[in-house]
Design a protein around this motif. Sequence first.
Motif, PDB file in Angstrom:
ATOM      1  N   VAL A 150       0.822  -1.204   0.000  1.00  0.00           N
ATOM      2  CA  VAL A 150       0.000   0.000   0.000  1.00  0.00           C
ATOM      3  C   VAL A 150       0.861   1.261   0.000  1.00  0.00           C
ATOM      4  O   VAL A 150       0.350   2.344  -0.184  1.00  0.00           O
ATOM      5  N   ASN A 151       2.176   1.102   0.213  1.00  0.00           N
ATOM      6  CA  ASN A 151       3.083   2.235   0.185  1.00  0.00           C
ATOM      7  C   ASN A 151       3.839   2.309  -1.140  1.00  0.00           C
ATOM      8  O   ASN A 151       4.854   2.965  -1.239  1.00  0.00           O
ATOM      9  N   ASN A 152       3.362   1.621  -2.147  1.00  0.00           N
ATOM     10  CA  ASN A 152       4.004   1.592  -3.439  1.00  0.00           C
ATOM     11  C   ASN A 152       3.989   2.989  -4.049  1.00  0.00           C
ATOM     12  O   ASN A 152       2.945   3.604  -4.200  1.00  0.00           O
ATOM     13  N   THR A 153       5.169   3.471  -4.419  1.00  0.00           N
ATOM     14  CA  THR A 153       5.280   4.814  -4.990  1.00  0.00           C
ATOM     15  C   THR A 153       5.462   4.781  -6.499  1.00  0.00           C
ATOM     16  O   THR A 153       5.594   5.826  -7.112  1.00  0.00           O
ATOM     17  N   SER A 154       5.461   3.602  -7.106  1.00  0.00           N
ATOM     18  CA  SER A 154       5.763   3.496  -8.528  1.00  0.00           C
ATOM     19  C   SER A 154       4.747   4.221  -9.402  1.00  0.00           C
ATOM     20  O   SER A 154       5.080   4.628 -10.513  1.00  0.00           O
ATOM     21  N   SER A 155       3.535   4.411  -8.933  1.00  0.00           N
ATOM     22  CA  SER A 155       2.524   5.092  -9.737  1.00  0.00           C
ATOM     23  C   SER A 155       2.425   6.582  -9.409  1.00  0.00           C
ATOM     24  O   SER A 155       1.648   7.297 -10.026  1.00  0.00           O
ATOM     25  N   GLN A 156       3.231   7.050  -8.446  1.00  0.00           N
ATOM     26  CA  GLN A 156       3.172   8.451  -8.062  1.00  0.00           C
ATOM     27  C   GLN A 156       4.129   9.281  -8.917  1.00  0.00           C
ATOM     28  O   GLN A 156       5.233   8.844  -9.242  1.00  0.00           O
ATOM     29  N   THR A 157       3.702  10.479  -9.252  1.00  0.00           N
ATOM     30  CA  THR A 157       4.579  11.395  -9.975  1.00  0.00           C
ATOM     31  C   THR A 157       5.549  12.049  -8.997  1.00  0.00           C
ATOM     32  O   THR A 157       5.350  12.011  -7.777  1.00  0.00           O
ATOM     33  N   ARG A 158       6.583  12.665  -9.547  1.00  0.00           N
ATOM     34  CA  ARG A 158       7.555  13.368  -8.717  1.00  0.00           C
ATOM     35  C   ARG A 158       6.852  14.415  -7.852  1.00  0.00           C
ATOM     36  O   ARG A 158       7.137  14.537  -6.656  1.00  0.00           O
ATOM     37  N   LEU A 208       9.854   7.229   0.478  1.00  0.00           N
ATOM     38  CA  LEU A 208       9.574   8.239  -0.537  1.00  0.00           C
ATOM     39  C   LEU A 208      10.854   8.875  -1.061  1.00  0.00           C
ATOM     40  O   LEU A 208      11.012   9.080  -2.263  1.00  0.00           O
ATOM     41  N   GLN A 209      11.756   9.203  -0.157  1.00  0.00           N
ATOM     42  CA  GLN A 209      13.008   9.839  -0.574  1.00  0.00           C
ATOM     43  C   GLN A 209      13.833   8.909  -1.451  1.00  0.00           C
ATOM     44  O   GLN A 209      14.484   9.354  -2.387  1.00  0.00           O
ATOM     45  N   THR A 210      13.773   7.622  -1.171  1.00  0.00           N
ATOM     46  CA  THR A 210      14.487   6.649  -1.981  1.00  0.00           C
ATOM     47  C   THR A 210      13.877   6.534  -3.377  1.00  0.00           C
ATOM     48  O   THR A 210      14.593   6.371  -4.372  1.00  0.00           O
ATOM     49  N   SER A 211      12.569   6.642  -3.463  1.00  0.00           N
ATOM     50  CA  SER A 211      11.893   6.486  -4.755  1.00  0.00           C
ATOM     51  C   SER A 211      11.911   7.755  -5.600  1.00  0.00           C
ATOM     52  O   SER A 211      11.680   7.716  -6.805  1.00  0.00           O
ATOM     53  N   LEU A 212      12.211   8.886  -4.996  1.00  0.00           N
ATOM     54  CA  LEU A 212      12.137  10.173  -5.689  1.00  0.00           C
ATOM     55  C   LEU A 212      13.020  10.241  -6.943  1.00  0.00           C
ATOM     56  O   LEU A 212      12.542  10.713  -7.987  1.00  0.00           O
ATOM     57  N   PRO A 213      14.269   9.776  -6.921  1.00  0.00           N
ATOM     58  CA  PRO A 213      15.089   9.890  -8.138  1.00  0.00           C
ATOM     59  C   PRO A 213      14.534   9.144  -9.347  1.00  0.00           C
ATOM     60  O   PRO A 213      14.809   9.517 -10.486  1.00  0.00           O
ATOM     61  N   ASN A 214      13.736   8.115  -9.119  1.00  0.00           N
ATOM     62  CA  ASN A 214      13.178   7.320 -10.213  1.00  0.00           C
ATOM     63  C   ASN A 214      11.761   7.717 -10.576  1.00  0.00           C
ATOM     64  O   ASN A 214      11.160   7.088 -11.449  1.00  0.00           O
ATOM     65  N   ALA A 215      11.225   8.731  -9.949  1.00  0.00           N
ATOM     66  CA  ALA A 215       9.833   9.128 -10.190  1.00  0.00           C
ATOM     67  C   ALA A 215       9.692   9.823 -11.539  1.00  0.00           C
ATOM     68  O   ALA A 215      10.584  10.552 -11.973  1.00  0.00           O
ATOM     69  N   PRO A 216       8.557   9.583 -12.179  1.00  0.00           N
ATOM     70  CA  PRO A 216       8.306  10.233 -13.482  1.00  0.00           C
ATOM     71  C   PRO A 216       8.029  11.717 -13.344  1.00  0.00           C
ATOM     72  O   PRO A 216       7.603  12.211 -12.347  1.00  0.00           O
TER      73      PRO A 216
END
Length: 111
Positions: free
Chosen positions: A59-67, A103-111
């Motif tokens: 439920v904390n998946n950030t792959s679909s979130q934009t930058r 979130l901070q870890t996923s930020l560099p890969n965010a669209p």
Amino acid sequence: KTRTEIEAEIAALEQKIQDAVEADDFDAAETLSQGLEQLQKSLADAPEVDAAGADGNDVNNTSSQTRAEIEAEIAVLEQQIQDAVEADDFDAAESLSQRLEQLQTSLPNAP
């Protein structure tokens, strides 16, 4: 709602109660206290599962979130962490901090 979300709401509400008391707004503090009691009851009934839902999906998946969405959530979490620490709710602050790190870890890969 997950336990983490409820804990964050509790921390924010505790801070609002403290602010109301400091402003001598005891009617507001009483109203907020009633809401706090309801949240605490819902926390007791909340499922232990946070990171993975009942179906096993994260439920904390950030792959679909934009930058922009991630940055906005980071800003909200930083404030919630600060509020939790000021309210001496270190368990909530820790939970929120873990989500912030994700979130901070996923930020560099965010669209």
